[in-house]
Each structure stands twice: as C-alpha cells, then as structure tokens.
Design a protein around this motif. Structure first.
Motif, mmCIF file in Angstrom:
data_model
loop_
_atom_site.group_PDB
_atom_site.id
_atom_site.type_symbol
_atom_site.label_atom_id
_atom_site.label_comp_id
_atom_site.label_asym_id
_atom_site.label_seq_id
_atom_site.Cartn_x
_atom_site.Cartn_y
_atom_site.Cartn_z
ATOM 1 N N THR A 9 0.858 -1.188 0.000
ATOM 2 C CA THR A 9 0.000 0.000 0.000
ATOM 3 C C THR A 9 0.889 1.231 0.000
ATOM 4 O OG1 THR A 9 -0.072 0.159 2.403
ATOM 5 C CG2 THR A 9 -1.753 -1.229 1.339
ATOM 6 N N LEU A 10 0.309 2.351 -0.261
ATOM 7 C CA LEU A 10 1.037 3.616 -0.285
ATOM 8 C C LEU A 10 1.655 3.908 1.082
ATOM 9 C CD1 LEU A 10 1.901 6.103 -1.807
ATOM 10 C CD2 LEU A 10 -0.287 7.161 -1.228
ATOM 11 N N VAL A 11 0.963 3.634 2.149
ATOM 12 C CA VAL A 11 1.471 3.872 3.503
ATOM 13 C C VAL A 11 2.699 2.997 3.775
ATOM 14 C CG1 VAL A 11 0.907 3.692 5.958
ATOM 15 C CG2 VAL A 11 -0.795 4.582 4.351
ATOM 16 N N GLU A 12 2.637 1.748 3.377
ATOM 17 C CA GLU A 12 3.782 0.865 3.584
ATOM 18 C C GLU A 12 5.007 1.347 2.820
ATOM 19 O OE1 GLU A 12 1.603 -3.444 4.308
ATOM 20 O OE2 GLU A 12 1.880 -2.726 2.257
ATOM 21 N N LEU A 14 5.657 4.491 1.959
ATOM 22 C CA LEU A 14 6.139 5.715 2.607
ATOM 23 C C LEU A 14 6.904 5.410 3.895
ATOM 24 C CD1 LEU A 14 3.115 8.116 2.059
ATOM 25 C CD2 LEU A 14 5.347 8.150 0.933
ATOM 26 N N VAL A 15 6.427 4.437 4.673
ATOM 27 C CA VAL A 15 7.144 4.051 5.891
ATOM 28 C C VAL A 15 8.508 3.464 5.535
ATOM 29 C CG1 VAL A 15 7.119 2.425 7.837
ATOM 30 C CG2 VAL A 15 5.074 3.758 7.295
#
Length: 130
Positions: A9-12, A14-15
C-alpha cells in the motif's frame, strides 16, 4: 469473486522510504565524522613532524641552547606551521630540557603537537664538573 491484491500500500511504501532515509542520514553523518577525524589526525601528525624536525636539528648540530623561549615557523605540505621552543635547565648541568609546541595559527592557544626532548652537552667538560 474477489481478486487477491498483491503489492504494497502507499502507507507501507512511505514508511519504508522514511526508514531508508533515516538510515542513509545516519550513514552520511558517520562518514562525515570519520572524514573530520582523519583530517584532524593528519594535521596533528604533520605538526608532530615539525616538532620532531626541530629537535633533530638541535641534535644534529650538537646545539647547546640557552635557557630561553624561541618562536619560529616552518612550512610542510604547503602549510605554514608556527613552533615555540622552551629550553630549560635540569638538575644535571650537562642536560637541557626542550619543549616544542606547534600550532597552525601564530597567536593561537590551540596546540596541534607538543614534544619534550633532552639535549646533552658533549663539548663542555667544565659543566660536567671534571
């Protein structure tokens, strides 16, 4: 029917990028500190060479300097270094103590190298008490 989604996912993403950025910043900082330490060690090594050269000059000339303080400069590696010699007497009349300090800036208190040596008077037999 539901299809299985594969990937991040986009969040993963970015992290993961944030963790990578922090790790790279730490590596760059460590490299910068290593370069600074290497530069400092190089300067101190050259300053010690200046001091050793001064002491060896006295030894080669078989000097018997007066108890005094003397300032001068020397150029090594395209850099001007400033030295100060403090000659003092010792309890043994045929031996003089010489302390040589070396700095990059003439009026600076920041000493890059300090060397203490001793000179023996081999020519004056009266000083030996004979």
């Amino acid at each position: 029917m539901h299809r299985l989604r594969r990937g991040f996912t986009l969040v993963e993403v970015l992290v993961a990028l944030a963790v990578l950025a922090i790790a790279l910043a730490a590596i760059l900082r460590a490299m910068g500190q290593a370069i600074d330490a290497t530069s400092t060690l190089r300067e101190r090594n050259i300053a010690l060479w200046v001091a050793q050269n001064r002491l060896v000059e006295h030894q080669m000339r078989r000097d018997w300097p007066a108890a005094d303080t003397k300032d001068g400069d020397a150029e090594i590696g395209g850099v001007k270094w400033y030295w100060r010699e403090q000659v003092s007497t010792t309890p043994e009349p045929r031996i003089r103590r010489i302390e040589i300090t070396v700095r990059r800036i003439a009026d600076s208190q920041n000493t890059q190298a300090r060397l203490v040596g001793y000179l023996r008077n081999t020519t004056d037999t009266k000083a030996a008490g004979t």
